[in-house]
Design a protein around this motif. Structure first.
Motif, mmCIF file in Angstrom:
data_model
loop_
_atom_site.group_PDB
_atom_site.id
_atom_site.type_symbol
_atom_site.label_atom_id
_atom_site.label_comp_id
_atom_site.label_asym_id
_atom_site.label_seq_id
_atom_site.Cartn_x
_atom_site.Cartn_y
_atom_site.Cartn_z
ATOM 1 N N ALA A 1 -17.046 -7.014 3.399
ATOM 2 C CA ALA A 1 -16.878 -5.603 3.039
ATOM 3 C C ALA A 1 -18.219 -4.895 2.985
ATOM 4 C CB ALA A 1 -16.159 -5.489 1.702
ATOM 5 N N MET B 1 -4.926 -7.472 -3.791
ATOM 6 C CA MET B 1 -4.204 -6.962 -2.631
ATOM 7 C C MET B 1 -2.815 -7.594 -2.555
ATOM 8 S SD MET B 1 -5.107 -7.147 1.460
ATOM 9 C CE MET B 1 -6.441 -5.957 1.487
ATOM 10 N N VAL C 1 -14.743 1.353 4.163
ATOM 11 C CA VAL C 1 -13.675 0.399 3.933
ATOM 12 C C VAL C 1 -13.510 0.209 2.432
ATOM 13 C CG1 VAL C 1 -15.210 -1.613 4.090
ATOM 14 C CG2 VAL C 1 -12.782 -1.892 4.554
ATOM 15 N N ALA C 2 -12.271 0.179 1.979
ATOM 16 C CA ALA C 2 -12.006 -0.098 0.571
ATOM 17 C C ALA C 2 -11.963 -1.602 0.351
ATOM 18 C CB ALA C 2 -10.669 0.534 0.159
ATOM 19 N N VAL C 3 -11.955 -1.999 -0.907
ATOM 20 C CA VAL C 3 -11.763 -3.403 -1.259
ATOM 21 C C VAL C 3 -10.645 -3.489 -2.292
ATOM 22 C CG1 VAL C 3 -14.137 -4.087 -0.771
ATOM 23 C CG2 VAL C 3 -13.512 -3.368 -3.084
ATOM 24 N N SER C 4 -9.999 -4.642 -2.320
ATOM 25 C CA SER C 4 -8.974 -4.890 -3.327
ATOM 26 C C SER C 4 -9.112 -6.308 -3.849
ATOM 27 C CB SER C 4 -7.565 -4.697 -2.749
ATOM 28 O OG SER C 4 -6.587 -5.082 -3.706
ATOM 29 N N CYS D 1 -8.868 -1.668 4.292
ATOM 30 C CA CYS D 1 -9.116 -2.350 3.020
ATOM 31 C C CYS D 1 -9.314 -3.839 3.269
ATOM 32 C CB CYS D 1 -7.959 -2.128 2.052
ATOM 33 S SG CYS D 1 -8.242 -2.821 0.404
ATOM 34 N N PRO E 1 -5.884 3.807 1.570
ATOM 35 C CA PRO E 1 -7.118 3.719 2.352
ATOM 36 C C PRO E 1 -6.807 3.573 3.835
ATOM 37 C CG PRO E 1 -6.617 1.598 1.376
ATOM 38 C CD PRO E 1 -5.574 2.560 0.853
ATOM 39 N N PHE F 1 0.852 -1.197 0.000
ATOM 40 C CA PHE F 1 0.000 0.000 0.000
ATOM 41 C C PHE F 1 0.883 1.241 0.000
ATOM 42 C CE2 PHE F 1 -2.852 -3.242 1.448
ATOM 43 C CZ PHE F 1 -4.104 -2.856 0.989
#
Length: 315
Positions: free
Chosen positions: A95, A111, A105-108, A66, A63, A57
């Motif tokens: 999420a 990741m 909250v972000a998502v990936s 995440c 963020p 990150f």
């Protein structure tokens, strides 16, 4: 439905700059005991709260939180590299549940994580892909960072989601206690390092990564000789923090401002927020008890090193 928690410090310096053999044996015994308890619990789902150290990150998009829908460990500092076994449907549901609870909250779906995630999976579960795992990143390093209160709310939201799954859930928190290794900061970085922090650090050459590792090793050797060469460890604060978790008074930490925590115990101490999120998730299952508390300041690892287990009283 049942839950087990274990929080454990991580370190990039294990095997590179180690404490005396008797201390290593003591830590190995603590980890082996936790691994046995986890194996007996036989989790159907793992939820792992952990930070990153400018490996996955960066400031191009940073963020506060995440959820990894798919994730891969990079293998920095000799940690295991490879794909983490993320159950995509459950991660997406997690999420969504957190967002619906009012926590952004972000998502990936791609990741990338480092030793902060890989070490607990290696040490406690035997590898990155042995159990279905939802990785949850918490920004514990790059200003501006989330507060203790926001982290607590994140953990509670994740815990309420997990509580409704009717599964055996293992909650892990990964982070050092008091510590401040030589991590660059955007405000004071030179142009090359600033570019790395803004995202080009994803593509370090082997030579650059080796040089980064050597800088941390050199800092550890100096810290062993002079513990004022970096921010000193703060065992008193570390023990206070563990007391708060054991007492179930997580909300007490809401009043600790980010700048105050950095001044008290070091700028990387914000990694304890992974522990706070984990205990907040545990609290969503009901009243809890703790066990197997461990703590030792380890200058060789530039960290207060600890572990703590927990479970609900009904278990």
């Amino acid at each position: 439905m049942s839950v087990l928690l274990h929080c454990l410090s991580h370190t990039p310096l294990v095997g590179l700059v180690d404490p005396p053999l008797d201390v290593l044996a003591e830590i190995d015994a603590e980890i082996a005991s936790a691994r046995e308890r986890i194996a007996a619990f036989d989790p159907e789902l793992v939820i792992l709260f952990a930070p990153d150290h400018y490996n996955g990150f960066f400031y191009d998009v940073m963020p506060a939180f995440c959820v990894g829908i798919a994730a891969e460990a990079l293998g920095d500092f000799g940690s295991e590299a490879g794909v983490i076994s993320v159950p995509q449907d459950l991660a997406e549901q997690c999420a969504s549940a957190v967002l619906n609870a009012g926590v952004d909250v972000a998502v990936s779906y791609r990741m990338q994580v480092d030793h902060g995630f890989a070490q607990p999976l290696e040490l406690l579960l035997g590898g990155l892909s042995n159990r279905p795992t939802i990785p949850v990143f918490i920004n514990c390093l790059a200003k501006p960072m989330p507060s203790f209160q926001r982290v607590r709310l994140l953990g509670e939201a994740v815990g309420r989601f997990a509580q409704g799954l009717n599964k055996r859930v293992l909650v892990l928190g990964s982070g050092g206690l008091s510590h401040q290794p030589p991590v660059p900061e955007l405000a004071t970085a030179n142009p090359l390092m600033r570019d790395r922090l803004l995202g080009s650090g994803r593509n370090l050459t082997a030579n650059e990564r080796d040089a980064r590792t050597q800088r941390v090793i050199d800092a550890a050797h100096l810290f062993i000789e002079d513990q004022n060469s970096l921010h000193p460890l703060n065992p008193e604060w570390d023990q206070y923090f563990l007391d708060v978790l054991q007492a179930g008074h997580i909300g007490e930490l809401d009043g600790v401002a980010n700048d105050d925590l950095s001044a008290i115990a070091g700028k990387s101490t914000h990694e304890v927020k992974a522990w706070v999120a984990a205990f907040a998730a545990l609290s969503a299952f009901g009243p809890y008890t703790t066990s197997d508390r461990y703590y030792r300041p380890i200058p060789e690892w530039i960290a207060g090193f600890g572990a703590l287990s927990g479970s609900t009283t009904e278990r």
